[in-house]
Design a protein around this motif. Structure first.
Motif, short mmCIF file in Angstrom:
data_model
loop_
_atom_site.label_atom_id
_atom_site.label_comp_id
_atom_site.label_asym_id
_atom_site.label_seq_id
_atom_site.Cartn_x
_atom_site.Cartn_y
_atom_site.Cartn_z
N PRO A 8 33.85 -39.73 24.02
CA PRO A 8 35.04 -39.95 22.95
C PRO A 8 36.13 -40.67 24.07
CG PRO A 8 34.97 -37.71 23.56
CD PRO A 8 33.60 -38.30 24.08
N ARG A 9 37.40 -40.94 23.39
CA ARG A 9 38.39 -41.32 23.84
C ARG A 9 38.92 -40.21 24.67
NH1 ARG A 9 41.31 -44.30 18.72
NH2 ARG A 9 40.25 -46.03 18.97
N PHE A 62 48.12 -43.32 24.55
CA PHE A 62 48.60 -44.65 24.33
C PHE A 62 48.87 -44.94 22.72
CE2 PHE A 62 47.14 -48.82 23.14
CZ PHE A 62 48.01 -49.82 23.67
N SER A 63 47.77 -44.44 22.19
CA SER A 63 47.79 -44.59 20.58
C SER A 63 49.08 -43.89 20.13
CB SER A 63 46.30 -44.11 20.13
OG SER A 63 46.66 -44.17 18.77
N ASP A 85 44.38 -48.83 30.43
CA ASP A 85 43.18 -48.81 31.59
C ASP A 85 42.23 -50.05 31.23
OD1 ASP A 85 41.31 -48.46 33.49
OD2 ASP A 85 41.12 -46.44 32.99
N ASP A 86 42.11 -51.12 32.00
CA ASP A 86 41.20 -52.28 31.47
C ASP A 86 39.90 -51.57 31.90
OD1 ASP A 86 43.08 -53.92 30.83
OD2 ASP A 86 43.53 -54.80 32.38
N GLU A 87 39.70 -50.65 32.98
CA GLU A 87 38.18 -50.23 33.14
C GLU A 87 37.51 -49.40 32.22
OE1 GLU A 87 36.90 -51.50 35.99
OE2 GLU A 87 38.81 -52.52 36.08
N PHE A 88 38.30 -48.82 31.22
CA PHE A 88 37.69 -47.92 30.29
C PHE A 88 37.23 -48.86 29.26
CE2 PHE A 88 37.65 -44.62 26.69
CZ PHE A 88 36.78 -44.04 27.35
N CYS A 135 35.53 -50.38 25.46
CA CYS A 135 35.11 -49.79 23.94
C CYS A 135 33.67 -49.33 24.12
CB CYS A 135 35.04 -51.05 23.15
SG CYS A 135 36.70 -51.83 22.71
N PHE A 136 33.08 -49.68 24.71
CA PHE A 136 31.33 -49.06 24.70
C PHE A 136 31.44 -47.70 25.44
CE2 PHE A 136 31.05 -52.24 28.52
CZ PHE A 136 30.62 -51.41 29.45
N ASP A 137 32.44 -47.50 26.24
CA ASP A 137 32.61 -46.06 27.05
C ASP A 137 33.05 -45.22 25.86
OD1 ASP A 137 32.04 -47.08 29.65
OD2 ASP A 137 34.11 -47.63 29.79
#
Length: 90
Positions: A2-3, A10-11, A45-48, A50-52
């Motif tokens: 999950p997130r 951030f949200s 974080d550009d490394e995390f 959507c598919f994560d």
């Protein structure tokens, strides 16, 4: 997975901002990404990806997915503009 707390924060902060950091007028999604990342550097974080975060996610950063959801979620003062990827901030 999950997130993470980072994406949840951030949200939350993005929602509280009501996009006040974006000037009025029509902006393309690319510009909106740049302004958002500048405003929330520590939370984007550009490394995390959507598919994560979900099974059907794409290969783009999850923070961009969250941003697009906020844009289309009826946040006051933001509406879809003419042209692909354009949003109007009033």
């Amino acid at each position: 997975m999950p997130r993470r707390e980072l994406e949840k924060e951030f949200s939350r902060q993005l929602g509280e901002s009501r996009f006040s950091f974006i000037p009025r007028g029509v902006h393309n999604l690319t510009e909106i990404y740049e302004m958002t990342k500048s405003q929330f550097q520590d939370l984007c974080d550009d490394e995390f990806k959507c598919f994560d975060s979900c099974n059907s996610g794409a290969n783009s950063p999850e923070w961009k997915h969250i941003l697009r959801g906020r844009l289309s979620g009826g946040t006051g003062g933001v509406r879809k503009a003419a042209g692909r990827g354009n949003w109007e901030f009033v």
